[in-house]
Design a protein around this motif. Structure first.
Motif, PDB file in Angstrom:
ATOM      1  N   MET A 141       0.829  -1.198   0.000  1.00  0.00           N
ATOM      2  CA  MET A 141       0.000   0.000   0.000  1.00  0.00           C
ATOM      3  C   MET A 141       0.864   1.249   0.000  1.00  0.00           C
ATOM      4  O   MET A 141       1.983   1.236   0.500  1.00  0.00           O
ATOM      5  N   SER A 142       0.322   2.312  -0.512  1.00  0.00           N
ATOM      6  CA  SER A 142       1.059   3.566  -0.509  1.00  0.00           C
ATOM      7  C   SER A 142       0.952   4.222   0.869  1.00  0.00           C
ATOM      8  O   SER A 142       0.078   3.913   1.671  1.00  0.00           O
ATOM      9  N   LYS A 143       1.865   5.127   1.113  1.00  0.00           N
ATOM     10  CA  LYS A 143       1.904   5.825   2.399  1.00  0.00           C
ATOM     11  C   LYS A 143       1.790   7.316   2.156  1.00  0.00           C
ATOM     12  O   LYS A 143       2.115   7.816   1.086  1.00  0.00           O
ATOM     13  N   ILE A 144       1.317   8.015   3.184  1.00  0.00           N
ATOM     14  CA  ILE A 144       1.223   9.465   3.104  1.00  0.00           C
ATOM     15  C   ILE A 144       1.896  10.074   4.330  1.00  0.00           C
ATOM     16  O   ILE A 144       1.905   9.488   5.409  1.00  0.00           O
ATOM     17  N   SER A 145       2.466  11.239   4.131  1.00  0.00           N
ATOM     18  CA  SER A 145       3.114  11.988   5.199  1.00  0.00           C
ATOM     19  C   SER A 145       2.178  13.133   5.584  1.00  0.00           C
ATOM     20  O   SER A 145       1.719  13.888   4.720  1.00  0.00           O
ATOM     21  N   ILE A 146       1.914  13.269   6.884  1.00  0.00           N
ATOM     22  CA  ILE A 146       0.998  14.292   7.375  1.00  0.00           C
ATOM     23  C   ILE A 146       1.765  15.188   8.332  1.00  0.00           C
ATOM     24  O   ILE A 146       2.354  14.708   9.297  1.00  0.00           O
ATOM     25  N   GLU A 147       1.770  16.505   8.062  1.00  0.00           N
ATOM     26  CA  GLU A 147       2.476  17.470   8.905  1.00  0.00           C
ATOM     27  C   GLU A 147       1.468  18.462   9.481  1.00  0.00           C
ATOM     28  O   GLU A 147       0.635  19.011   8.762  1.00  0.00           O
ATOM     29  N   LEU A 148       1.557  18.690  10.781  1.00  0.00           N
ATOM     30  CA  LEU A 148       0.689  19.668  11.450  1.00  0.00           C
ATOM     31  C   LEU A 148       1.275  21.054  11.232  1.00  0.00           C
ATOM     32  O   LEU A 148       2.377  21.348  11.709  1.00  0.00           O
ATOM     33  N   ILE A 149       0.570  21.908  10.490  1.00  0.00           N
ATOM     34  CA  ILE A 149       1.111  23.235  10.175  1.00  0.00           C
ATOM     35  C   ILE A 149       0.385  24.370  10.893  1.00  0.00           C
ATOM     36  O   ILE A 149       0.872  25.490  10.910  1.00  0.00           O
ATOM     37  N   ARG A 150      -0.781  24.074  11.471  1.00  0.00           N
ATOM     38  CA  ARG A 150      -1.505  25.073  12.257  1.00  0.00           C
ATOM     39  C   ARG A 150      -1.941  24.451  13.567  1.00  0.00           C
ATOM     40  O   ARG A 150      -2.230  23.261  13.632  1.00  0.00           O
ATOM     41  N   SER A 151      -2.023  25.251  14.596  1.00  0.00           N
ATOM     42  CA  SER A 151      -2.409  24.764  15.912  1.00  0.00           C
ATOM     43  C   SER A 151      -3.910  24.484  15.964  1.00  0.00           C
ATOM     44  O   SER A 151      -4.716  25.274  15.460  1.00  0.00           O
ATOM     45  N   PRO A 152      -4.304  23.381  16.606  1.00  0.00           N
ATOM     46  CA  PRO A 152      -5.732  23.083  16.739  1.00  0.00           C
ATOM     47  C   PRO A 152      -6.405  23.866  17.867  1.00  0.00           C
ATOM     48  O   PRO A 152      -7.615  23.750  18.063  1.00  0.00           O
ATOM     49  N   VAL A 153      -5.654  24.678  18.604  1.00  0.00           N
ATOM     50  CA  VAL A 153      -6.231  25.477  19.680  1.00  0.00           C
ATOM     51  C   VAL A 153      -7.238  26.459  19.079  1.00  0.00           C
ATOM     52  O   VAL A 153      -6.951  27.138  18.097  1.00  0.00           O
ATOM     53  N   GLY A 154      -8.412  26.509  19.653  1.00  0.00           N
ATOM     54  CA  GLY A 154      -9.444  27.418  19.174  1.00  0.00           C
ATOM     55  C   GLY A 154     -10.395  26.780  18.184  1.00  0.00           C
ATOM     56  O   GLY A 154     -11.363  27.407  17.760  1.00  0.00           O
ATOM     57  N   TYR A 155     -10.135  25.531  17.797  1.00  0.00           N
ATOM     58  CA  TYR A 155     -11.033  24.811  16.893  1.00  0.00           C
ATOM     59  C   TYR A 155     -11.907  23.860  17.697  1.00  0.00           C
ATOM     60  O   TYR A 155     -11.685  23.648  18.894  1.00  0.00           O
ATOM     61  N   LYS A 156     -12.880  23.268  17.061  1.00  0.00           N
ATOM     62  CA  LYS A 156     -13.824  22.387  17.737  1.00  0.00           C
ATOM     63  C   LYS A 156     -13.131  21.183  18.365  1.00  0.00           C
ATOM     64  O   LYS A 156     -12.086  20.734  17.896  1.00  0.00           O
ATOM     65  N   TYR A 157     -13.767  20.655  19.411  1.00  0.00           N
ATOM     66  CA  TYR A 157     -13.232  19.524  20.162  1.00  0.00           C
ATOM     67  C   TYR A 157     -12.948  18.331  19.265  1.00  0.00           C
ATOM     68  O   TYR A 157     -11.899  17.695  19.382  1.00  0.00           O
ATOM     69  N   ASP A 158     -13.865  18.013  18.350  1.00  0.00           N
ATOM     70  CA  ASP A 158     -13.670  16.831  17.505  1.00  0.00           C
ATOM     71  C   ASP A 158     -12.486  17.009  16.561  1.00  0.00           C
ATOM     72  O   ASP A 158     -11.813  16.037  16.225  1.00  0.00           O
ATOM     73  N   GLN A 159     -12.190  18.233  16.149  1.00  0.00           N
ATOM     74  CA  GLN A 159     -11.024  18.468  15.301  1.00  0.00           C
ATOM     75  C   GLN A 159      -9.738  18.308  16.100  1.00  0.00           C
ATOM     76  O   GLN A 159      -8.766  17.729  15.615  1.00  0.00           O
ATOM     77  N   ARG A 160      -9.730  18.781  17.344  1.00  0.00           N
ATOM     78  CA  ARG A 160      -8.553  18.596  18.204  1.00  0.00           C
ATOM     79  C   ARG A 160      -8.317  17.120  18.475  1.00  0.00           C
ATOM     80  O   ARG A 160      -7.183  16.650  18.472  1.00  0.00           O
ATOM     81  N   GLU A 161      -9.380  16.362  18.691  1.00  0.00           N
ATOM     82  CA  GLU A 161      -9.258  14.930  18.942  1.00  0.00           C
ATOM     83  C   GLU A 161      -8.786  14.180  17.697  1.00  0.00           C
ATOM     84  O   GLU A 161      -8.071  13.190  17.799  1.00  0.00           O
ATOM     85  N   THR A 162      -9.172  14.645  16.521  1.00  0.00           N
ATOM     86  CA  THR A 162      -8.716  14.025  15.277  1.00  0.00           C
ATOM     87  C   THR A 162      -7.209  14.217  15.111  1.00  0.00           C
ATOM     88  O   THR A 162      -6.499  13.300  14.695  1.00  0.00           O
ATOM     89  N   VAL A 163      -6.715  15.402  15.456  1.00  0.00           N
ATOM     90  CA  VAL A 163      -5.271  15.657  15.402  1.00  0.00           C
ATOM     91  C   VAL A 163      -4.545  14.691  16.334  1.00  0.00           C
ATOM     92  O   VAL A 163      -3.537  14.087  15.957  1.00  0.00           O
ATOM     93  N   LYS A 164      -5.068  14.506  17.544  1.00  0.00           N
ATOM     94  CA  LYS A 164      -4.455  13.576  18.502  1.00  0.00           C
ATOM     95  C   LYS A 164      -4.499  12.150  17.980  1.00  0.00           C
ATOM     96  O   LYS A 164      -3.536  11.396  18.123  1.00  0.00           O
ATOM     97  N   ALA A 165      -5.623  11.762  17.386  1.00  0.00           N
ATOM     98  CA  ALA A 165      -5.784  10.391  16.891  1.00  0.00           C
ATOM     99  C   ALA A 165      -4.803  10.080  15.767  1.00  0.00           C
ATOM    100  O   ALA A 165      -4.393   8.925  15.608  1.00  0.00           O
TER     101      ALA A 165
END
Length: 64
Positions: free
Chosen positions: A1-25
């Motif tokens: 299978m192919s792979k993808i690289s994911i980089e966090l470029i903006r802080s999830p602070v101030g966004y909805k709870y489910d979006q912050r939890e998705t970043v953690k997941a």
């Protein structure tokens, strides 16, 4: 299978709870953290939910 690289470029602070939890997941903790995941529909769904916070690059697989 192919792979993808994911980089966090903006802080999830101030966004909805489910979006912050998705970043953690995805395993992203700090700004500019990079994780490599398998490219599948579940991960793509998570990325689409937080596309404004991350940068995604597809990685090429090297055949040996």
């Amino acid at each position: 299978m192919s792979k993808i690289s994911i980089e966090l470029i903006r802080s999830p602070v101030g966004y909805k709870y489910d979006q912050r939890e998705t970043v953690k997941a995805l395993g992203l903790r700090k700004l500019h953290d990079v994780v490599v995941k398998e490219d599948n529909p579940q991960i793509r769904g998570m990325i689409s939910k937080i596309k404004h916070l991350v940068c995604v690059k597809e990685l090429e697989e090297k055949e040996e």
